[in-house]
Design a protein around this motif. Structure first.
Motif, PDB file in Angstrom:
ATOM      1  N   HIS A 104      -0.602  30.080  36.898  1.00  0.00           N
ATOM      2  CA  HIS A 104      -1.466  30.610  35.840  1.00  0.00           C
ATOM      3  C   HIS A 104      -1.934  29.489  34.910  1.00  0.00           C
ATOM      4  O   HIS A 104      -3.093  29.469  34.478  1.00  0.00           O
ATOM      5  CB  HIS A 104      -0.726  31.674  35.041  1.00  0.00           C
ATOM      6  N   ALA A 105      -1.030  28.551  34.595  1.00  0.00           N
ATOM      7  CA  ALA A 105      -1.418  27.430  33.735  1.00  0.00           C
ATOM      8  C   ALA A 105      -2.489  26.585  34.410  1.00  0.00           C
ATOM      9  O   ALA A 105      -3.433  26.104  33.754  1.00  0.00           O
ATOM     10  CB  ALA A 105      -0.194  26.579  33.408  1.00  0.00           C
ATOM     11  N   ARG A 106      -2.356  26.409  35.711  1.00  0.00           N
ATOM     12  CA  ARG A 106      -3.362  25.632  36.449  1.00  0.00           C
ATOM     13  C   ARG A 106      -4.732  26.291  36.344  1.00  0.00           C
ATOM     14  O   ARG A 106      -5.757  25.606  36.191  1.00  0.00           O
ATOM     15  CB  ARG A 106      -2.933  25.500  37.912  1.00  0.00           C
ATOM     16  N   ALA A 107      -4.775  27.625  36.413  1.00  0.00           N
ATOM     17  CA  ALA A 107      -6.046  28.339  36.298  1.00  0.00           C
ATOM     18  C   ALA A 107      -6.665  28.126  34.918  1.00  0.00           C
ATOM     19  O   ALA A 107      -7.881  27.917  34.793  1.00  0.00           O
ATOM     20  CB  ALA A 107      -5.833  29.825  36.572  1.00  0.00           C
ATOM     21  N   VAL A 108      -5.843  28.179  33.872  1.00  0.00           N
ATOM     22  CA  VAL A 108      -6.337  27.964  32.504  1.00  0.00           C
ATOM     23  C   VAL A 108      -6.870  26.536  32.353  1.00  0.00           C
ATOM     24  O   VAL A 108      -7.941  26.312  31.771  1.00  0.00           O
ATOM     25  CB  VAL A 108      -5.224  28.248  31.479  1.00  0.00           C
ATOM     26  N   ILE A 109      -6.134  25.567  32.889  1.00  0.00           N
ATOM     27  CA  ILE A 109      -6.564  24.170  32.802  1.00  0.00           C
ATOM     28  C   ILE A 109      -7.878  23.967  33.544  1.00  0.00           C
ATOM     29  O   ILE A 109      -8.789  23.280  33.058  1.00  0.00           O
ATOM     30  CB  ILE A 109      -5.467  23.246  33.359  1.00  0.00           C
ATOM     31  N   ARG A 110      -7.994  24.568  34.718  1.00  0.00           N
ATOM     32  CA  ARG A 110      -9.232  24.420  35.481  1.00  0.00           C
ATOM     33  C   ARG A 110     -10.418  25.000  34.713  1.00  0.00           C
ATOM     34  O   ARG A 110     -11.511  24.424  34.728  1.00  0.00           O
ATOM     35  CB  ARG A 110      -9.095  25.117  36.839  1.00  0.00           C
ATOM     36  N   TYR A 111     -10.184  26.120  34.036  1.00  0.00           N
ATOM     37  CA  TYR A 111     -11.288  26.689  33.269  1.00  0.00           C
ATOM     38  C   TYR A 111     -11.667  25.792  32.094  1.00  0.00           C
ATOM     39  O   TYR A 111     -12.850  25.507  31.872  1.00  0.00           O
ATOM     40  CB  TYR A 111     -10.945  28.091  32.758  1.00  0.00           C
ATOM     41  N   LEU A 112     -10.687  25.328  31.333  1.00  0.00           N
ATOM     42  CA  LEU A 112     -10.982  24.473  30.183  1.00  0.00           C
ATOM     43  C   LEU A 112     -11.676  23.184  30.613  1.00  0.00           C
ATOM     44  O   LEU A 112     -12.619  22.713  29.963  1.00  0.00           O
ATOM     45  CB  LEU A 112      -9.698  24.157  29.420  1.00  0.00           C
ATOM     46  N   ASP A 113     -11.225  22.613  31.714  1.00  0.00           N
ATOM     47  CA  ASP A 113     -11.858  21.394  32.218  1.00  0.00           C
ATOM     48  C   ASP A 113     -13.297  21.667  32.640  1.00  0.00           C
ATOM     49  O   ASP A 113     -14.209  20.916  32.290  1.00  0.00           O
ATOM     50  CB  ASP A 113     -11.065  20.853  33.411  1.00  0.00           C
ATOM     51  N   ALA A 114     -13.503  22.746  33.402  1.00  0.00           N
ATOM     52  CA  ALA A 114     -14.828  23.038  33.928  1.00  0.00           C
ATOM     53  C   ALA A 114     -15.800  23.432  32.826  1.00  0.00           C
ATOM     54  O   ALA A 114     -16.986  23.076  32.871  1.00  0.00           O
ATOM     55  CB  ALA A 114     -14.747  24.148  34.976  1.00  0.00           C
ATOM     56  N   ALA A 115     -15.309  24.170  31.822  1.00  0.00           N
ATOM     57  CA  ALA A 115     -16.181  24.640  30.742  1.00  0.00           C
ATOM     58  C   ALA A 115     -16.421  23.580  29.688  1.00  0.00           C
ATOM     59  O   ALA A 115     -17.341  23.712  28.870  1.00  0.00           O
ATOM     60  CB  ALA A 115     -15.573  25.881  30.091  1.00  0.00           C
ATOM     61  N   GLY A 116     -15.605  22.520  29.700  1.00  0.00           N
ATOM     62  CA  GLY A 116     -15.752  21.469  28.705  1.00  0.00           C
ATOM     63  C   GLY A 116     -15.462  21.946  27.294  1.00  0.00           C
ATOM     64  O   GLY A 116     -16.061  21.460  26.328  1.00  0.00           O
ATOM     65  N   ARG A 117     -14.526  22.899  27.158  1.00  0.00           N
ATOM     66  CA  ARG A 117     -14.241  23.481  25.842  1.00  0.00           C
ATOM     67  C   ARG A 117     -13.006  22.872  25.169  1.00  0.00           C
ATOM     68  O   ARG A 117     -12.616  23.303  24.096  1.00  0.00           O
ATOM     69  CB  ARG A 117     -14.063  24.999  25.961  1.00  0.00           C
TER      70      ARG A 117
END
Length: 328
Positions: A104-117
């Motif tokens: 689950h943490a990996r999914a959150v990290i991937r989103y933050l990285d991809a969204a640039g937020r």
């Protein structure tokens, strides 16, 4: 990263939707495709442009809807987004079937990285609190502040009322529970969950109860509902047993971001006694205790939680300490 948007229901998914997903006034949903996972993201229009980003992560069995009240309270200070973790809310299961805290943490990290937020103000409740702790420890560059509401951090003595939830992680128990409770109505199930999660279930409005029933009915028709619940519960149990640098308490000690800890005195799932231990583990922490709150203080007392977060923003970066009991 690919994304589809809608004012009501995101269009992209690997499985058909069985009912509309509730979207509150001022909110929107979009479906974001990432490597190995598709996440539904709920966002709220900020009061003005240029506010810092915030990301909210729900607990076991929850969804991004759990954060709607707090997102509304904080619309003037942060640009809010909340994710449905893989297999929950309106997000389909992860491609690899990994429902561990790390997954689950990996999914959150991937989103933050991809969204640039990043760096974002990161919020987590229960399972989401464990996930957010891991994210903050391994990727400090993505986290501006950390706010944890009743985080699921390892306890040596689990509360008796939390045992059934932990047992969901035992292979076969979810299937057995499904058979034993097949005659239960959605209303009965929701009353049981609210009795477990709220300090005072009587404060839930009829409208909120009806919406919770509708959401549960929708999710019970999803073919992966119980699998996501059981595997995520197993992920929490497994995270409790990890030692060394991968242990959640060791990772809590590594968090650099200013941290707000919120614990409810009537929490039946996370021991209130863990509040002081958490305050000692996170190096830059502020502890707020809500004697009348249960496991989901951000839903029961969003105004109080919002006030505590505003105080966190106002304090010097190197300040910590314990706030007095907050009462509503």
């Amino acid at each position: 990263m690919s994304s589809t948007e809608s004012p009501s229901v995101p269009a992209a998914s690997v499985l058909p939707r069985v009912a509309p997903v509730r979207v509150g006034e001022g909110e929107r949903l979009r479906s974001v495709g990432l490597p190995g996972v598709t996440l539904t993201v709920r966002s709220r229009q900020p009061a003005r442009e240029g506010l810092p980003p915030a990301l909210y992560v729900h607990g076991l069995g929850g969804s991004s809807q759990n954060w709607s009240p707090l997102m509304a309270e904080l619309a003037d200070v942060v640009d809010s987004e909340a994710v449905d973790l893989p297999g929950f809310g309106d997000s389909p299961p992860p491609d690899d079937g990994d429902y561990s805290v790390t997954g689950h943490a990996r999914a959150v990290i991937r989103y933050l990285d991809a969204a640039g937020r990043g760096p974002a103000h990161l919020f987590g409740n229960s399972l989401g609190g464990a996930v957010a702790t891991r994210v903050a420890a391994v990727r400090p560059d993505l986290v501006r502040t950390l706010t944890l509401v009743s985080p699921a951090l390892p306890e040596l003595r689990i509360q008796r009322t939390a045992v059934p939830t932990g047992l969901l992680g035992v292979p076969g128990i979810a299937a057995l529970f499904t058979r034993l409770t097949k005659e239960w109505t959605p209303e009965q199930r929701v009353r049981g969950v609210m009795g477990l999660c709220y300090g005072d279930p009587g404060k839930v409005t009829p409208e909120a109860f009806r919406q919770a029933v509708e959401e549960l009915e929708r999710r019970l028709r999803l073919p992966y509902f119980w699998d996501a619940m059981a595997r995520s519960a197993r992920g929490i149990v497994n995270a409790y047993t990890l030692g060394g640098q991968h242990g959640l308490w060791r990772q809590a000690e590594r968090v650099l971001a200013p941290t707000l800890l919120i614990y409810g005195g009537r929490d039946r799932l996370v021991g209130f006694r863990m509040a002081r231990k958490a305050a000692g583990a996170f190096r830059h922490s502020r502890l707020v205790t809500l004697p009348d709150a249960g496991h989901v203080a951000m839903m029961e007392y969003p105004d109080v939680v919002a006030g505590a977060f505003r105080e966190l923003l106002a304090q010097p970066a190197d300040a910590g300490g314990t706030a007095p009991d907050a009462r509503s």
